[in-house]
Design a protein around this motif. Structure first.
Motif, PDB file in Angstrom:
ATOM      1  N   CYS A  91       0.836  -1.198   0.000  1.00 19.94           N
ATOM      2  CA  CYS A  91       0.000   0.000   0.000  1.00 19.94           C
ATOM      3  C   CYS A  91       0.874   1.252   0.000  1.00 19.94           C
ATOM      4  CB  CYS A  91      -0.946   0.018   1.202  1.00 19.94           C
ATOM      5  SG  CYS A  91      -2.178   1.343   1.044  1.00 19.94           S
ATOM      6  N   LYS A  95      -6.832   4.524   1.756  1.00 22.66           N
ATOM      7  CA  LYS A  95      -8.152   5.057   1.430  1.00 22.66           C
ATOM      8  C   LYS A  95      -8.489   6.228   2.348  1.00 22.66           C
ATOM      9  CE  LYS A  95     -11.683   2.299   2.240  1.00 22.66           C
ATOM     10  NZ  LYS A  95     -12.485   1.049   2.370  1.00 22.66           N
ATOM     11  N   ASP A 128     -10.098  13.014  -1.580  1.00 22.90           N
ATOM     12  CA  ASP A 128      -9.562  11.778  -1.024  1.00 22.90           C
ATOM     13  C   ASP A 128      -9.872  10.606  -1.944  1.00 22.90           C
ATOM     14  OD1 ASP A 128      -8.857  13.307   1.185  1.00 22.90           O
ATOM     15  OD2 ASP A 128     -10.676  12.794   2.296  1.00 22.90           O
ATOM     16  N   PHE A 130     -10.826   6.716  -2.494  1.00 22.79           N
ATOM     17  CA  PHE A 130     -11.742   5.938  -1.641  1.00 22.79           C
ATOM     18  C   PHE A 130     -11.421   4.455  -1.603  1.00 22.79           C
ATOM     19  CE2 PHE A 130     -13.809   6.601  -5.759  1.00 22.79           C
ATOM     20  CZ  PHE A 130     -14.072   5.304  -6.155  1.00 22.79           C
ATOM     21  N   PHE A 131     -10.246   4.101  -2.133  1.00 24.57           N
ATOM     22  CA  PHE A 131      -9.776   2.720  -2.002  1.00 24.57           C
ATOM     23  C   PHE A 131      -8.290   2.789  -1.651  1.00 24.57           C
ATOM     24  CE2 PHE A 131     -10.253   4.163  -6.399  1.00 24.57           C
ATOM     25  CZ  PHE A 131      -8.937   4.192  -6.832  1.00 24.57           C
ATOM     26  N   ASN A 132      -7.790   1.703  -1.069  1.00 27.82           N
ATOM     27  CA  ASN A 132      -6.360   1.657  -0.798  1.00 27.82           C
ATOM     28  C   ASN A 132      -5.630   1.471  -2.119  1.00 27.82           C
ATOM     29  OD1 ASN A 132      -6.325   1.675   2.212  1.00 27.82           O
ATOM     30  ND2 ASN A 132      -7.566  -0.177   1.918  1.00 27.82           N
ATOM     31  N   TYR A 133      -4.601   2.249  -2.314  1.00 28.02           N
ATOM     32  CA  TYR A 133      -3.945   2.297  -3.620  1.00 28.02           C
ATOM     33  C   TYR A 133      -2.464   2.013  -3.445  1.00 28.02           C
ATOM     34  CZ  TYR A 133      -2.791   4.165  -8.250  1.00 28.02           C
ATOM     35  OH  TYR A 133      -2.362   4.323  -9.549  1.00 28.02           O
ATOM     36  N   CYS A 163      -5.723  -1.333  -6.857  1.00 26.97           N
ATOM     37  CA  CYS A 163      -6.802  -0.738  -6.067  1.00 26.97           C
ATOM     38  C   CYS A 163      -7.332  -1.827  -5.147  1.00 26.97           C
ATOM     39  CB  CYS A 163      -7.943  -0.273  -6.963  1.00 26.97           C
ATOM     40  SG  CYS A 163      -7.408   0.740  -8.336  1.00 26.97           S
ATOM     41  N   ILE A 165     -10.042  -2.929  -2.452  1.00 28.92           N
ATOM     42  CA  ILE A 165     -11.390  -2.415  -2.190  1.00 28.92           C
ATOM     43  C   ILE A 165     -11.975  -2.869  -0.848  1.00 28.92           C
ATOM     44  CG2 ILE A 165     -11.906  -2.187  -4.656  1.00 28.92           C
ATOM     45  CD1 ILE A 165     -13.575  -4.772  -4.432  1.00 28.92           C
ATOM     46  N   ILE A 169      -8.629   0.607   6.298  1.00 33.80           N
ATOM     47  CA  ILE A 169      -7.624   1.566   5.847  1.00 33.80           C
ATOM     48  C   ILE A 169      -6.254   0.900   5.999  1.00 33.80           C
ATOM     49  CG2 ILE A 169      -6.566   3.799   6.328  1.00 33.80           C
ATOM     50  CD1 ILE A 169      -9.271   4.625   7.641  1.00 33.80           C
TER      51      ILE A 169
ATOM     52  N   PHE B 130     -17.048   9.482   1.538  1.00 38.19           N
ATOM     53  CA  PHE B 130     -16.615   8.079   1.423  1.00 38.19           C
ATOM     54  C   PHE B 130     -17.489   7.118   2.216  1.00 38.19           C
ATOM     55  CE2 PHE B 130     -13.935  10.144   4.618  1.00 38.19           C
ATOM     56  CZ  PHE B 130     -14.150   9.334   5.718  1.00 38.19           C
TER      57      PHE B 130
END
Lengths: 327, 327
Positions: A91, A95, A128, A130-133, A163, A165, A169, B130
């Motif tokens: 990561c 998110k 922001d 909205f998913f961990n990237y 991504c 989902i 966090i 979110f």
């Protein structure tokens, strides 16, 4: 590496048996690497919100660990040390945040840093995410490779983007086991920049999501929202909307695994020096040669302080040295 | 209503038995209402992205249904018609979007509309929200009531706000059964504006989240992210950050249920005309009188076309008229 091609069937997996990787990656590296986040610790350096801020991963014994090169693509059960059937996800941007953290691909130890442009720290102006990237370790979108589905665009010279989902966090520089669900072919300023969709295996939705159509069915609208994020996120910077290959469709898990496999091969060639040799042989423009040279084996060795400190260490032996993990 | 106080113990619930409402709401309305989204349909009116756009809820037989007044606070099992142990959540703004949709509290039928200011449709300039955002039906934050924990601020004259933290995107005007997890005391421009945290009972995380501490433990950072959203979302409009009562803490489910109970009482008093009578007796400034009068029983009746069309219907009988559902 020296031409080793080790077939590692990725089978088995968690109790419920769902969503494990359904086909073997064609080869995986014999390079020593960490198969999970066990034995890893994070160390921040410099003040947050400055150009100097870094998050460096280190091993338990304090050695620098590269999030790009020293984490294996395939996740290993930390107790059994065998393939779990999942992949590792690194990561970079959690998110619900907007600071553009990324792996510094051209720095010693490949820490996480906040991206900058002309000395200004970058944020998503759109808002922001909205998913961990983040990305898949030990992958590389080869800038000399033109994928037939990618609208005539070459790879973007970075690890393969992801991504995640799930509901949790995930902090920057964390490594998590994930299930691959599908992939979107984004074209960003003329470069192919695939976005792999995954879910943390510990998410409570994970047992219900095994392929891309499950995401659409169980979490309707989520894939559209991800595509719209990528289409529009650079517009507040004055750039045009991004476009997508493959009729803007998210492709399924099987297709995604092929992209991942290609990018893992490309990474192996980068890290073995094979890519640099081939590029030097010609047929590529100077810009591409420069890109490859910057990240190639010889440059990476030149960056590595441990190697410099041991002139007797021969680069060709490096891949087999379990202790010398980090470029 | 006429002073009825019917104790409805909210017990039972889903198979796993977790997270059902642990205490009875002290009274619920005898007013006819819809206990779930079964038999409801959505009808959009006017073009999207215009001041005229509305989403109106209607019953199967085409009667206008108010999302504020005609959906029961307590969710009913659509088959059994008994309390499921959950509350109903009315979604106004889906997660991953930024258009400020809201229930039009002062329009006939209380449809969803996009909020506007000086003729301009409002969006969250901060970015996409979110979590699914909306309200609890049959609740009202009484502008004559100063909650002792709300830093000396009165209610904001709206239904009680809700943040739904499940994975699914919930479309505007949808009604979903939810579990209450906790509440945050936001102070917005001098008004108390509580934010109830809930999760859709069908979310795969729902069985694991039964109170506010479960959210912090299972999804660490999520509550902080919600608080930071509310602290900062008006800053891009040139407004100061919002502040919070109760040391910025999210309170637990028990506390949240007390707030919900109060706001349900307040709604009952509004809808029965009791509030308007009491406010008229004095002790309130003109602004508050105006607010209450605008939403009070007599004004609402004046708005209701069905009532006007049937002059024989006596307002006092209205609450018991199963067919005359809508203000």
């Amino acid at each position: 590496m020296e031409g080793d091609e080790i077939l590692v069937p990725i089978t088995g997996g968690p109790v419920d048996g769902s969503g494990v990787i359904s086909r073997p990656l064609s080869r995986t590296s014999s390079r020593a690497s960490f198969g999970s986040d066990r034995d890893l610790k994070l160390q921040s350096e410099g003040p947050e919100n400055t150009l100097e801020y870094r998050i460096q991963v280190k091993s338990d014994c304090g050695r620098v660990v590269s999030l790009w090169h020293d984490i294996s693509l395939t996740h290993k059960d930390p107790n059994e040390k065998t393939d779990s059937g999942y992949l590792n996800f690194v990561c970079e941007i959690p998110k619900f945040t907007r600071k553009k953290y990324e792996i510094a691909t051209d720095e010693i130890g490949n820490p996480i840093k906040q991206d900058e442009k002309k000395g200004v720290l970058r944020e998503f102006k759109k808002g922001d995410i909205f998913f961990n990237y983040g990305c898949l370790p030990q992958t590389w979108e080869d800038p000399t490779f033109y994928h037939p589905d990618a609208e005539g665009c070459r790879g973007d010279n970075d690890p393969l983007d992801v991504c995640e989902i799930g509901a949790r966090i995930i902090p920057p520089a964390s490594v998590r086991p994930v299930k691959v669900l599908g992939v979107l072919c984004m074209i960003d300023e003329g470069e192919a920049d695939w976005k792999v969709v995954v879910i943390d295996v510990h998410d409570k939705w994970a047992p219900f999501l095994n392929d891309i159509e499950d995401v659409e069915q169980e979490l309707p609208g989520t894939l559209d929202a991800i595509r719209e994020w990528f289409r529009t996120y650079k517009i507040p910077d004055g750039k045009p909307p991004n476009v997508f290959g493959l009729d803007e469709q998210f492709m399924n898990k099987k297709y995604a695994m092929e992209i991942i496999d290609e990018c893992h091969h490309a990474w192996e060639d980068l890290i073995s020096g094979e890519k640099e040799r081939r590029v030097a042989e010609g047929g590529h423009d100077d810009e591409v040669k420069k890109l490859v040279r910057k990240l190639s084996k010889n440059s990476l060795f030149a960056l590595a302080p441990e190697i410099d400190a041991h002139p007797e260490a021969h680069p060709e032996d490096y891949d087999d040295d379990d202790e010398a993990l980090t470029f």
